[in-house]
Write an enzyme that holds these catalytic residues in place. Structure first.
Site, PDB file in Angstrom:
ATOM      1  CG  ASP A   1      43.406  49.969  38.578  1.00  0.00           C
ATOM      2  OD1 ASP A   1      44.298  50.187  39.418  1.00  0.00           O
ATOM      3  OD2 ASP A   1      43.141  48.828  38.142  1.00  0.00           O
TER       4      ASP A   1
ATOM      5  CD  GLU B   1      50.920  49.002  38.476  1.00  0.00           C
ATOM      6  OE1 GLU B   1      51.103  47.973  37.809  1.00  0.00           O
ATOM      7  OE2 GLU B   1      50.343  48.998  39.572  1.00  0.00           O
TER       8      GLU B   1
HETATM    9  O1  FUB Z   1      43.828  46.610  39.005  1.00  0.00           O
HETATM   10  C1  FUB Z   1      44.707  45.754  38.329  1.00  0.00           C
HETATM   11  C2  FUB Z   1      46.088  46.345  38.271  1.00  0.00           C
HETATM   12  O2  FUB Z   1      46.532  46.705  39.564  1.00  0.00           O
HETATM   13  C3  FUB Z   1      46.227  47.631  37.467  1.00  0.00           C
HETATM   14  O3  FUB Z   1      46.287  47.438  36.090  1.00  0.00           O
HETATM   15  C4  FUB Z   1      47.499  48.152  38.038  1.00  0.00           C
HETATM   16  O4  FUB Z   1      47.739  49.497  37.716  1.00  0.00           O
HETATM   17  C5  FUB Z   1      47.284  47.919  39.501  1.00  0.00           C
HETATM   18  O5  FUB Z   1      46.526  48.933  40.095  1.00  0.00           O
END
Ligand code: FUB
Length: 474
Positions: free
Chosen positions: A198, A364
């Site tokens: 991320d 997301e």
């Molecule tokens: O790294 C944790 C979670 O996994 C993130 O918040 C999402 O976007 C995904 O990458």
């Protein structure tokens, strides 16, 4: 762009030492400071015995031995005698060592071996070692994170974890030189060694800053964020932990995910998500503030900025876009994408102005930027555990849309073993029209949806302003 080798080289040059395979490159201490904490250089290295010069730690069939390695050794031997020193799986104060094929050095039943990271707390502890000064100046010993009185040592040329004995032979058997790696750095590698995801890549004052999620934890249960900075996207400085939920955030214990940092009026605002340890799976979204881009950050509100459940979808993956007129917008959400203008204090907003902007295919990781008056809204599709995790985008005439969907722009490249490419950010090089995209992928070759690594690639635009398909680096 991949920069793992450059990271190592920068470290070696800083140490002022030659970078010939097998030569000593780091360490510290003297014969009288056995318990002094030491630091290790991140990146590829080989570990040479102090009392058997010419013999190096080498893994074979998951076991770890002390074997002779030299310039005439087969390539496989040199590969097996090369480890990558990374952020400690159990603690950023210590280190983990990865093989070139992504396994971790760990102890089990007092033997050293290499295994795949399961991400559970026991494995992460068994695979974390804390360096202390070795018996000879410039050498180190490795204490087990979970057995601090025990050290890695060789006996009969196999590697073990034994309780420290104050004897000359034990001190020598447990001291190693950190040498330049026998195998060269791979052509591709993460931009920062180790497991991170991320990435929020941005610039402040003409310097690049990288804020990732710390990865390698089962269920993404990590608790802290580190910051890295670079003048050139190649040589990176690790600034250490900038916010840790456990001491710093009263309402969050775990799920330290997807940080995003914005700057306004001399202060830096870190937006992040977090969950409580109560077993409650709800995540909240918070904001912390600091006077420097590398912290230390402190929780700005003492409560979440957005509570999980306040809106549909998960309150995670915040991102702040500041437009040319100085107005800042907060984007966030898994399952649904939302945007709201932030008040000038950067830590509040008018709930009446929250808008849903969920595009088709969205999961997301929203990200917005402006290039020449065109607004680009990008996001990740599918689940981060899927090899089909990927990035798509839309364009619009304002930070609030409306948006025209432009399709997928970054996805897996199976021929090169690249999977799960997503949760990205985009940065423009200062005073230029040169752009880069930072994103994570399953660590190559042994990763998965909780063992991810950060890479950076160029991002180019066609004459009509569309983004050219991004070719993931090998
Ligand atoms: O790294 C944790 C979670 O996994 C993130 O918040 C999402 O976007 C995904 O990458």
């Amino acid at each position: 762009m991949h920069a793992g080798s450059a990271f190592v080289l920068a470290t070696l040059v800083c140490a002022g030492l030659p970078v010939v395979a097998g030569d000593t490159v780091a360490g510290g201490g003297d014969t009288h400071s056995m318990a002094t904490a030491a630091t290790l250089p991140s990146g590829a290295a080989s570990l040479e015995s102090v009392n058997y010069p010419g013999r190096f730690l080498r893994h074979q069939d998951q076991g770890v031995r002390l074997d002779p390695v030299g310039t005439s050794s087969p390539q496989q031997t040199r590969l097996d005698a090369t480890f990558v020193i990374v952020n400690g799986l159990a603690s950023p104060d210590c280190y983990s060592l990865q093989t070139r094929d992504g396994l971790f050095l760990r102890h089990r039943d007092w033997q050293l071996r290499v295994d795949t990271n399961t991400g559970d707390a026991a494995f992460r502890s068994d695979a974390t070692f804390c360096p202390i000064d070795g018996v000879v100046a410039g050498t180190i010993a490795l204490a087990a994170y979970n057995y601090p009185t025990h050290r890695v040592r060789h006996r009969d040329f196999t590697l073990r974890l034994d309780a420290y004995q104050d004897t000359e032979i034990f001190r020598a058997d447990s001291s190693f030189r950190i040498a330049a790696p026998w195998a060269p750095s791979p052509p591709a590698g993460p931009v920062i060694p180790g497991l991170f995801a991320d990435p929020h890549l941005t610039t402040f004052g003409g310097r690049y800053y990288l804020y990732p999620t710390t990865d390698g934890y089962a269920g993404w249960s990590t608790t802290y964020y580190k910051a890295f900075s670079s003048p050139d996207l190649v040589n990176w400085t690790d600034h250490g932990v900038i916010l840790d939920h456990e001491p710093d955030v009263s309402w969050a214990d775990n799920s330290a995910w997807a940080p995003a940092v914005a700057h306004r009026d001399g202060r830096y605002y870190l937006y992040f998500s977090g969950g409580a340890a109560s077993g409650d799976t709800v995540k909240h979204l918070g904001v912390a503030v600091a006077d420097s881009p590398v912290g230390p950050f402190r929780d700005a509100l003492g409560r979440p900025l957005i509570r999980g459940g306040q809106y549909s979808g998960q309150a995670i993956d915040p991102m702040v876009f500041t437009d040319d007129d100085g107005r800042a917008y907060l984007y966030w959400g898994q399952g649904a994408a939302r945007v709201v203008p932030l008040n000038p204090d950067m830590v509040s907003f008018d709930p009446a102005q929250v808008r849903v902007i969920t595009p088709s295919g969205y999961n997301e990781a929203p990200f917005v930027f402006n290039r020449g008056g065109t607004y680009y809204f990008m996001w990740s599709e599918n689940d981060t555990r899927s090899e089909d995790y990927r990035v798509a985008y839309a364009t619009g005439r304002s930070p609030l849309g409306p948006w025209t969907n432009r399709g997928v722009v970054l996805q897996k490249r199976l021929a090169d073993g690249i999977r799960g490419t997503g949760h990205h950010s985009v940065v423009r090089a200062p005073d230029s029209d040169t752009w880069h995209i930072a994103y994570h992928r399953f660590a190559v070759p042994a990763g998965d949806g909780t063992n991810r690594e950060v890479v950076i690639d160029p991002m180019e635009f066609a004459a009509d302003g569309t983004i050219r398909p991004i070719v993931p680096s090998r």
